[in-house]
Design an enzyme around this catalytic site. Structure first.
Site, PDB file in Angstrom:
ATOM      1  N   CYS A 132       0.833  -1.206   0.000  1.00 30.06           N
ATOM      2  CA  CYS A 132       0.000   0.000   0.000  1.00 30.06           C
ATOM      3  C   CYS A 132       0.866   1.253   0.000  1.00 30.06           C
ATOM      4  CB  CYS A 132      -0.932  -0.027   1.209  1.00 30.06           C
ATOM      5  SG  CYS A 132      -1.961   1.438   1.361  1.00 30.06           S
ATOM      6  N   CYS A 135      -0.387   4.107   2.189  1.00 32.85           N
ATOM      7  CA  CYS A 135      -0.170   3.880   3.624  1.00 32.85           C
ATOM      8  C   CYS A 135       1.294   4.069   4.000  1.00 32.85           C
ATOM      9  CB  CYS A 135      -0.550   2.457   4.020  1.00 32.85           C
ATOM     10  SG  CYS A 135      -2.131   1.912   3.379  1.00 32.85           S
ATOM     11  N   ASP A 136       2.204   3.565   3.191  1.00 32.80           N
ATOM     12  CA  ASP A 136       3.588   3.408   3.651  1.00 32.80           C
ATOM     13  C   ASP A 136       4.621   4.253   2.906  1.00 32.80           C
ATOM     14  OD1 ASP A 136       2.704   1.597   5.545  1.00 32.80           O
ATOM     15  OD2 ASP A 136       2.921  -0.112   4.200  1.00 32.80           O
TER      16      ASP A 136
END
Ligand SMILES: Cc1cc2nc3c(=O)[nH]c(=O)nc-3n(C[C@H](O)[C@H](O)[C@H](O)COP(=O)(O)OP(=O)(O)OC[C@H]3O[C@@H](n4cnc5c(N)ncnc54)[C@H](O)[C@@H]3O)c2cc1C
Length: 317
Positions: A132, A135-136
């Site tokens: 992701c 997200c990261d």
């Protein structure tokens, strides 16, 4: 017989459970094989509102569960094997618990990211391996990143990650990409993106300080090479967890549940879907939680008999 059974305990299912429990509907929540959902497999979550310092994924999910329990949601451990939505009450067959009956059902079973299945991959998820970028990506500021995949989502993730990374290498096992021309062009025009095509990933390689890169086979020469990077983003798609529905709920060609736009209604009145299992676009904890709230409110209206939309007929067409 339950008023509502919620299937799945990720952010969508737990948010639905909180809302249902607070509406005095005492939902039964079936946890599945991954109680707490996908966020239990990660460390820091920095983009869930309300936690300015970030929060560990498992802690966030434990908090949501406690909040649902506080208002009377019941939890049972089990895996839904099949459902029967052809009659009312609906029947939900749970491994180890037998057949349960409910007046309404909320499906929040998520979509699992596909992995490469190579050595070093699973044990480093959240430690240099991710599925992701949204997200990261932020954790890889100024670092070298690899994106694996040849479709639109790989191109999109590669372009997005250049905001943070010093360089992004796109690794794909074939020379040709599946991605649309426009997405390929966008990635190709980005000077931070380099290409390692015709390379089959063999292992995520780890050094003393963490991920060192991806060992690949060069399909032209047959030789192994190390593509160096601090992080490996696997972008080869997601599989929605809808197999247990046995085709009773309308899904798209990839298995995602189709809901009437702007609602969580499925083709069967009284059955609602929320979270990643019906989301081909956002797949974030907060968007899953948001649709969990919507599903609970939709179920509540349905149970009261005051549901104004029922688009099931149009979905069948
Ligand atoms: C490593 C990782 C890191 C991430 N980091 C972030 C982040 O920082 N921020 C962010 O916003 N998002 C992040 N995400 C994405 C986020 O986790 C998902 O968008 C979110 O969890 C989706 O929630 P959900 O409730 O729809 O499904 P999930 O969290 O996938 O939960 C699905 C639930 O359904 C259950 N289930 C499945 N099938 C069955 C069945 N047959 N019977 C019973 N139960 C079943 C499972 O046990 C699970 O409890 C990350 C994802 C991953 C994998």
């Amino acid at each position: 017989m339950y008023k509502t059974i919620v299937i799945g305990t990720g952010p969508a299912g737990l948010t639905a459970a909180i809302y249902l429990a607070r509406a005095n509907l005492s939902p039964l929540v079936i946890e599945g094989l991954q109680p707490g959902g996908q966020l239990t497999t990660t460390t820091e979550v920095e983009n869930f509102p309300g936690f300015p310092e970030g929060i560990l994924g498992p802690d966030l999910m434990e908090n949501m569960r406690k909040q649902a329990e506080r208002f009377g949601a019941q939890f049972k451990n089990g895996w839904v094997e099949s459902v029967d939505f052809s009659q009312r009450p609906f029947r939900v067959k749970v491994d180890g618990l037998g057949e349960l009956e409910a007046e309404s059902v909320i499906i929040s079973t998520g979509a699992s990211a596909r992995y490469l299945g190579i050595p070093g991959e699973q044990e480093n998820v959240g430690r240099g391996v991710s599925t992701c970028a949204t997200c990261d990506g932020f954790f890889f500021r100024g670092k070298k990143i690899i994106v694996v995949g040849g479709g639109d989502s790989a191109m999109e993730e590669a372009s997005f990650l250049t905001r943070f990374a010093s360089s992004v290498t796109l690794v794909h096992r074939r020379e040709e990409l599946r991605a649309s021309k426009i997405m390929q062009d966008r990635a190709r025009e980005n000077s931070k993106v380099t290409w390692a095509l015709n390379r089959t990933p063999l292992a995520v390689t780890v050094g003393e300080t963490g991920v060192k890169g991806l060992t690949v086979r060069n399909n032209e020469t047959g030789l192994e090479e190390l593509v160096e990077a601090d992080g490996v983003f696997v972008a080869i798609g997601h599989t929605p967890n809808t197999g247990f529905l046995g085709g009773q709920i309308t899904t798209d060609a990839n298995g995602y549940i189709v809901v009437n736009p702007g609602t969580t209604e499925t083709n069967i009145p009284g059955v609602f879907a929320c979270g990643d299992v019906q989301d081909t676009r956002y797949r974030q904890a907060i968007s899953a939680a948001g649709t969990g709230c919507m599903a609970a409110m939709d179920a509540e209206k349905y149970l009261e008999g005051t549901m104004v939309h029922d688009w099931s007929e149009s979905l069948d067409k």
